[in-house]
Design a protein around this motif. Structure first.
Motif, mmCIF file in Angstrom:
data_model
loop_
_atom_site.group_PDB
_atom_site.id
_atom_site.type_symbol
_atom_site.label_atom_id
_atom_site.label_comp_id
_atom_site.label_asym_id
_atom_site.label_seq_id
_atom_site.Cartn_x
_atom_site.Cartn_y
_atom_site.Cartn_z
ATOM 1 N N ASN A 106 0.812 -1.229 0.000
ATOM 2 C CA ASN A 106 0.000 0.000 0.000
ATOM 3 C C ASN A 106 0.844 1.277 0.000
ATOM 4 O OD1 ASN A 106 -2.123 -1.688 -0.073
ATOM 5 N ND2 ASN A 106 -2.762 -1.386 2.047
ATOM 6 N N ARG A 107 2.141 1.111 -0.250
ATOM 7 C CA ARG A 107 3.019 2.280 -0.371
ATOM 8 C C ARG A 107 3.783 2.214 -1.696
ATOM 9 N NH1 ARG A 107 7.075 2.762 3.950
ATOM 10 N NH2 ARG A 107 7.222 0.489 3.827
ATOM 11 N N MET A 108 3.398 1.286 -2.562
ATOM 12 C CA MET A 108 4.059 1.149 -3.873
ATOM 13 C C MET A 108 2.977 1.030 -4.942
ATOM 14 S SD MET A 108 7.252 -1.191 -5.020
ATOM 15 C CE MET A 108 6.621 -2.751 -4.447
ATOM 16 N N THR A 149 -1.259 -7.218 -10.687
ATOM 17 C CA THR A 149 -2.481 -7.333 -9.888
ATOM 18 C C THR A 149 -2.397 -6.276 -8.795
ATOM 19 O OG1 THR A 149 -1.579 -8.840 -8.233
ATOM 20 C CG2 THR A 149 -2.530 -9.833 -10.217
ATOM 21 N N GLY A 150 -3.472 -6.133 -8.050
ATOM 22 C CA GLY A 150 -3.469 -5.193 -6.926
ATOM 23 C C GLY A 150 -4.609 -4.197 -7.060
ATOM 24 N N PRO A 151 -5.014 -3.643 -5.925
ATOM 25 C CA PRO A 151 -6.162 -2.731 -5.919
ATOM 26 C C PRO A 151 -5.987 -1.578 -6.910
ATOM 27 C CG PRO A 151 -5.526 -3.299 -3.697
ATOM 28 C CD PRO A 151 -4.476 -3.869 -4.582
ATOM 29 N N ILE A 152 -7.030 -1.359 -7.694
ATOM 30 C CA ILE A 152 -6.972 -0.360 -8.768
ATOM 31 C C ILE A 152 -7.333 1.017 -8.225
ATOM 32 C CG2 ILE A 152 -8.076 0.360 -10.929
ATOM 33 C CD1 ILE A 152 -8.233 -2.657 -11.654
ATOM 34 N N ILE A 153 -6.412 1.949 -8.435
ATOM 35 C CA ILE A 153 -6.600 3.328 -7.953
ATOM 36 C C ILE A 153 -7.318 4.156 -9.010
ATOM 37 C CG2 ILE A 153 -5.381 5.420 -7.196
ATOM 38 C CD1 ILE A 153 -3.003 3.294 -6.559
ATOM 39 N N ALA A 154 -6.880 4.034 -10.262
ATOM 40 C CA ALA A 154 -7.456 4.875 -11.325
ATOM 41 C C ALA A 154 -7.221 4.220 -12.680
ATOM 42 C CB ALA A 154 -6.809 6.258 -11.299
ATOM 43 N N GLN A 155 -8.126 4.492 -13.602
ATOM 44 C CA GLN A 155 -7.974 3.987 -14.971
ATOM 45 C C GLN A 155 -8.371 5.070 -15.957
ATOM 46 O OE1 GLN A 155 -10.424 0.314 -14.481
ATOM 47 N NE2 GLN A 155 -8.538 -0.765 -15.028
ATOM 48 N N LYS A 199 -9.278 -3.177 -0.865
ATOM 49 C CA LYS A 199 -10.304 -2.314 -1.447
ATOM 50 C C LYS A 199 -9.871 -0.853 -1.344
ATOM 51 C CE LYS A 199 -15.318 -1.803 -1.212
ATOM 52 N NZ LYS A 199 -15.383 -1.325 -2.571
ATOM 53 N N ILE A 200 -10.143 -0.123 -2.414
ATOM 54 C CA ILE A 200 -9.797 1.301 -2.444
ATOM 55 C C ILE A 200 -10.997 2.120 -1.975
ATOM 56 C CG2 ILE A 200 -9.237 3.250 -3.968
ATOM 57 C CD1 ILE A 200 -6.925 1.356 -3.872
ATOM 58 N N PHE A 201 -10.726 3.044 -1.092
ATOM 59 C CA PHE A 201 -11.763 3.993 -0.664
ATOM 60 C C PHE A 201 -11.352 5.385 -1.109
ATOM 61 C CE2 PHE A 201 -12.284 0.368 2.044
ATOM 62 C CZ PHE A 201 -13.664 0.251 2.160
ATOM 63 N N MET A 202 -12.280 6.081 -1.749
ATOM 64 C CA MET A 202 -12.029 7.454 -2.200
ATOM 65 C C MET A 202 -12.689 8.414 -1.226
ATOM 66 S SD MET A 202 -10.418 7.531 -5.155
ATOM 67 C CE MET A 202 -9.941 6.295 -6.369
ATOM 68 N N LYS A 203 -11.979 9.498 -0.937
ATOM 69 C CA LYS A 203 -12.549 10.471 -0.015
ATOM 70 C C LYS A 203 -13.828 11.069 -0.612
ATOM 71 C CE LYS A 203 -9.983 12.754 3.149
ATOM 72 N NZ LYS A 203 -8.798 13.526 3.456
ATOM 73 N N GLN A 204 -13.734 11.459 -1.853
ATOM 74 C CA GLN A 204 -14.941 11.937 -2.520
ATOM 75 C C GLN A 204 -15.271 10.956 -3.631
ATOM 76 O OE1 GLN A 204 -12.717 15.079 -3.380
ATOM 77 N NE2 GLN A 204 -13.202 16.213 -1.528
#
Ligand code: GRF
Length: 217
Positions: A106-108, A149-155, A199-204
């Motif tokens: 979660n830092r890479m 692989t790994g939790p997707i932040i943005a596409q 799981k990714i959580f977005m602030k907004q």
């Protein structure tokens, strides 16, 4: 503004995504600062570019290390020497071992030139064209031990033209990468995107309810 997140970028060759991150990080309100550009290849073009701009650079030549673990020990030392808090892989072509990846859990983050989970690995544009998809794109994700692989932040998505070659599609995707990666690093460094478990959580909620269409032909 709160403290900027100390970010190291790792590359292996051209480094155009690294350049996009470096340029974005010049903005006063950008939440990450680039504290190191590292490469496993001393002759990486991107290293010379970063060097010429006065960034701290370091080549950690994997061929001069007896094992993957020895290489990663040097890499870890380099990251610790600059107090890196976050690592952004940008065209870094070395497979990292599970213990190293877990150390940076979660830092890479990494950018991959396909809409994951489709088309992992190499030759993504060939894969996309062979599959006949009408929309291609790129993904920024947190790194996990299994490659791509790994939790997707943005596409980001781009259309596929019926006359595309891997080169023309690749160029269109690369243009999207240069916009997506700085935006994704901003989300992570600002804390607007965080990862709990897998799981990714977005602030907004940044997602619009509008659908996207591929409408080129
Ligand atoms: C990019 O397409 C990136 O998504 C992939 O490798 C390529 C690196 O290009 N992982 P560059 O070195 O950033 O120009």
């Amino acid at each position: 503004m709160t403290k900027k997140i100390r970010t190291a970028i790792l590359i292996s060759s051209r480094g155009s995504n690294m350049q996009a991150l470096v340029e974005a990080a010049q903005a006063a309100d950008y939440p990450a600062e680039i504290v190191l550009v590292g490469s496993n290849r001393p002759d990486a073009e991107g290293l010379a570019w970063a060097d010429a701009r006065g960034l701290r650079t370091l080549a950690i030549d994997h061929t001069r290390h007896a094992s993957r673990e020895a290489f990663e020990t040097s890499l870890q030392e380099a990251l610790e020497a600059v107090d890196a808090e976050l690592v952004a892989l940008a065209g870094f072509m070395r497979i990292l071992t599970a213990p190293f990846v877990e150390k940076w859990r979660n830092r890479m983050i990494n950018i991959h030139p396909s809409l994951l989970p489709s088309f992992r690995g190499l030759h993504t544009h060939e894969q996309a064209l062979a599959a006949g998809v009408r929309i291609a794109g790129c993904t920024v994700h947190f790194v996990r031990p299994d490659m791509d692989t790994g939790p997707i932040i943005a596409q980001a998505a781009v259309p596929v033209d019926s006359c595309d070659t891997p080169a023309t599609l690749g160029a269109r995707v690369l243009g999207a990468e240069h916009v997506l990666y700085p935006a994704a690093l901003r989300l992570v460094a600002s804390g607007d995107a965080r990862c709990e478990g897998d799981k990714i959580f977005m602030k907004q909620n940044v997602n619009s309810s509008l659908p996207l269409y591929s409408v080129t032909d």
